[in-house]
Write an enzyme that holds these catalytic residues in place. Structure first.
Site, PDB file in Angstrom:
ATOM      1  CG  ASN A  55      -2.082  -1.045   0.903  1.00  9.36           C
ATOM      2  OD1 ASN A  55      -2.237  -1.518  -0.221  1.00  9.36           O
ATOM      3  ND2 ASN A  55      -2.831  -1.406   1.944  1.00  9.36           N
TER       4      ASN A  55
ATOM      5  CG  ASP B 299     -13.099  -3.678  -3.681  1.00  9.19           C
ATOM      6  OD1 ASP B 299     -13.908  -3.520  -2.747  1.00  9.19           O
ATOM      7  OD2 ASP B 299     -11.923  -3.296  -3.621  1.00  9.19           O
TER       8      ASP B 299
HETATM    9  N1  EPU Z   1     -14.061   6.648   1.140  1.00  7.10           N
HETATM   10  C1  EPU Z   1     -15.103   7.401   0.665  1.00  7.10           C
HETATM   11  N2  EPU Z   1     -14.839   8.389  -0.255  1.00  7.10           N
HETATM   12  C2  EPU Z   1     -13.591   8.632  -0.709  1.00  7.10           C
HETATM   13  C3  EPU Z   1     -12.521   7.846  -0.218  1.00  7.10           C
HETATM   14  C4  EPU Z   1     -12.790   6.853   0.717  1.00  7.10           C
HETATM   15  O1  EPU Z   1     -16.248   7.212   1.051  1.00  7.10           O
HETATM   16  O2  EPU Z   1     -13.410   9.549  -1.527  1.00  7.10           O
HETATM   17  C5  EPU Z   1     -14.332   5.609   2.146  1.00  7.10           C
HETATM   18  C6  EPU Z   1     -14.129   4.209   1.614  1.00  7.10           C
HETATM   19  O3  EPU Z   1     -15.283   3.748   0.948  1.00  7.10           O
HETATM   20  C7  EPU Z   1     -13.817   3.438   2.879  1.00  7.10           C
HETATM   21  C8  EPU Z   1     -13.055   4.437   3.732  1.00  7.10           C
HETATM   22  O4  EPU Z   1     -13.381   5.723   3.198  1.00  7.10           O
HETATM   23  O5  EPU Z   1     -14.986   3.111   3.540  1.00  7.10           O
HETATM   24  C9  EPU Z   1     -11.574   4.237   3.770  1.00  7.10           C
HETATM   25  O6  EPU Z   1     -11.033   4.358   2.511  1.00  7.10           O
HETATM   26  P1  EPU Z   1      -9.523   4.832   2.231  1.00  7.10           P
HETATM   27  O7  EPU Z   1      -9.572   5.843   1.151  1.00  7.10           O
HETATM   28  O8  EPU Z   1      -8.836   5.189   3.508  1.00  7.10           O
HETATM   29  O9  EPU Z   1      -8.883   3.478   1.703  1.00  7.10           O
HETATM   30  P2  EPU Z   1      -8.203   3.201   0.312  1.00  7.10           P
HETATM   31  O10 EPU Z   1      -7.229   4.272  -0.002  1.00  7.10           O
HETATM   32  O11 EPU Z   1      -9.238   2.869  -0.702  1.00  7.10           O
HETATM   33  C10 EPU Z   1      -6.188   1.911   1.359  1.00  7.10           C
HETATM   34  C11 EPU Z   1      -5.582   0.556   1.175  1.00  7.10           C
HETATM   35  C12 EPU Z   1      -6.489  -0.511   1.751  1.00  7.10           C
HETATM   36  C13 EPU Z   1      -6.674  -0.212   3.241  1.00  7.10           C
HETATM   37  C14 EPU Z   1      -7.237   1.212   3.413  1.00  7.10           C
HETATM   38  C15 EPU Z   1      -7.352   1.625   4.863  1.00  7.10           C
HETATM   39  C16 EPU Z   1      -4.290   0.792  -0.834  1.00  7.10           C
HETATM   40  C17 EPU Z   1      -4.070   0.391  -2.237  1.00  7.10           C
HETATM   41  N3  EPU Z   1      -5.367   0.294  -0.234  1.00  7.10           N
HETATM   42  O12 EPU Z   1      -7.415   1.879   0.640  1.00  7.10           O
HETATM   43  O13 EPU Z   1      -5.812  -1.758   1.617  1.00  7.10           O
HETATM   44  O14 EPU Z   1      -7.557  -1.140   3.794  1.00  7.10           O
HETATM   45  O15 EPU Z   1      -6.380   2.153   2.761  1.00  7.10           O
HETATM   46  O16 EPU Z   1      -6.143   1.527   5.514  1.00  7.10           O
HETATM   47  O17 EPU Z   1      -3.505   1.531  -0.255  1.00  7.10           O
HETATM   48  C18 EPU Z   1      -5.624  -4.084   1.387  1.00  7.10           C
HETATM   49  O18 EPU Z   1      -4.408  -3.911   1.318  1.00  7.10           O
HETATM   50  O19 EPU Z   1      -6.142  -5.227   1.510  1.00  7.10           O
HETATM   51  C19 EPU Z   1      -6.500  -2.912   1.339  1.00  7.10           C
HETATM   52  C20 EPU Z   1      -7.799  -3.000   1.099  1.00  7.10           C
END
Ligand code: EPU
Length: 400
Positions: free
Chosen positions: A6, A99
């Protein structure tokens, strides 16, 4: 410990911000890195892998389209959005959609960019972003989203004027990208806090950067040690990045020794069940939630696990139930009553962490367990099977 999935994906995207050759070291050998390499090639970069290093030669004029065929394979492809707008003044990026772990909105990414003067449309499955000149802005995130913090940060580093991201994510992977951007010439303060202040600079230069260790992979091995009553030492991961998960493991009865960048985990007897509430860092990571549910499934007593980030992440408990686990879910809570023994069965991995949780449960279940869908695990764990074999697990990869 290999570099964090990540982090590395976002660092690869960040190289787009400077023409020339950047090098990343400690790059994990995982499927998502292969997909991101392909995406960068399609944008015009020359990407070369050598062992655990990767060099990325970024052209003066990169292309600005991320196609659906790659984005659907890897949701994290969205992280090219910020750098492409910064470099090209435009980005056409396929919308990832939902997803297996939840709906995952992009509203905060889009809202932040709009504040910086970007015009964003959603047409035919693509986010079409365009702007004449990126202008610094003050953005208050509704939630400390990792992805939105990264998108806005990468757009802000070369924007005109100052940007402030309030309620920014504070994950070690965010600190990692900030340090890489600073080494490229960016002006960022408040790194590691929830308020990032970015003064735009006119241009950035290529860099060499070592990817931060994968705390989730390390945490997965730590849980495996507790479940199997093992004694392992994990090298090369700062224990501070796993502060809360390690405290939880101590509550299960494990003995943990923290020394510099090494963590020793020793366990004897069946673990006590432990409650877990997932929250943004420094709260408990959602990416270790399935592994802790697996641990609770064979623990003493009962535990309540609350998932606050991804609404569909409990889907995997139906697979865990096939191994005899006693788990009841209600909304974003799961009640797990520990069982003295689990019983091996065929199960299906639905995402990376669910896959890891099912394998850990399979290690302690009586008889043999077959986990289908291991390609999910390959996306985020380098040499998963080989590492477990090296620790003494009876596990083999079989071609399906
Ligand atoms: N969210 C929104 N709107 C947005 C952005 C996020 O509603 O514009 C919500 C999402 O739907 C979710 C929450 O906010 O409910 C958290 O989302 P976040 O943006 O923090 O997560 P992400 O960037 O999509 C990354 C990791 C995830 C990890 C999360 C939290 C990467 C590629 N993915 O996802 O990793 O769980 O942060 O730490 O960096 C994994 O590795 O298995 C994985 C899913």
């Amino acid at each position: 410990m290999p570099g964090a999935k990540n982090s590395v994906l976002k660092l690869m995207a960040a190289t787009l911000l400077a023409p020339g050759t950047s090098t990343l070291t400690n790059v994990p050998d995982i499927e998502d890195v292969t997909i991101m390499s392909e995406l960068l090639r399609r944008l015009g970069c020359v990407v070369a892998h050598a062992g655990s290093s990767i060099t990325i030669e970024v052209p003066e004029r990169p292309d600005h389209r991320a196609d659906y065929d790659l984005v659907r394979k890897m949701r994290a492809s969205i992280c090219v959005l910020g750098p492409l707008i910064a470099r090209c003044g435009a980005a056409d990026v396929a919308v990832p959609g939902g997803d297996n772990i939840g709906s995952r909105g992009l509203d905060m990414h889009v809202e932040g960019l709009r504040k910086m003067g970007v015009h964003v449309d959603n047409e035919h499955g693509y986010l079409l972003a365009e702007c004449e000149a990126l202008t610094g802005a003050s953005v208050f995130l509704d939630f400390p989203s990792v992805g939105a913090t990264e998108t806005i940060l990468m757009a802000a580093v070369t924007a005109r004027g100052q940007s402030v991201i309030e309620n920014a994510a504070r994950e070690p992977e965010i600190i990692d990208i900030c340090s890489m951007l600073v080494s490229m010439g960016a002006d960022i303060s408040g790194i590691g806090s929830s308020s990032l202040v970015i003064n735009g600079v006119s241009d950035l230069k290529p860099t060499k950067h070592r990817v931060v260790s994968d705390r989730i992979v390390a945490g997965t091995w730590a849980v495996a040690a507790v479940m199997t009553q093992g004694d392992i030492t994990i090298h090369g991961v700062p224990h501070e990045h796993l502060a809360l998960p390690l405290e939880k493991l101590e509550l299960t009865g494990a003995r943990i020794e923290r020394e510099g960048a090494s963590i020793r985990i020793q366990m004897q007897g069946r673990p006590q069940c432990v409650d877990v509430v997932t929250l943004p860092y420094p709260g408990f990571p959602t990416d270790l939630q399935p592994q802790f549910i697996a641990l609770n499934a064979m623990g003493l007593g009962a535990a309540l696990v609350t998932e606050n980030l991804f609404e569909a992440r409990f889907r995997f408990v139906q697979e865990l139930a096939r191994l005899g686990a006693d788990v009841r879910t209600d909304g974003h809570h799961a009640l797990i009553r520990g069982r003295e023994s689990l019983s091996g069965a065929p199960v299906e991995a639905t995402d990376i962490r669910a896959g890891a949780g099912l394998v850990l449960a399979g290690l302690v279940a009586n008889g043999s367990t077959t986990v289908y869908g291991v390609t999910h695990i390959d996306r985020g764990y380098a040499g998963f099977v080989e590492t477990l074999q090296g620790l003494g697990a009876q596990i083999q990869r079989v071609d399906d």
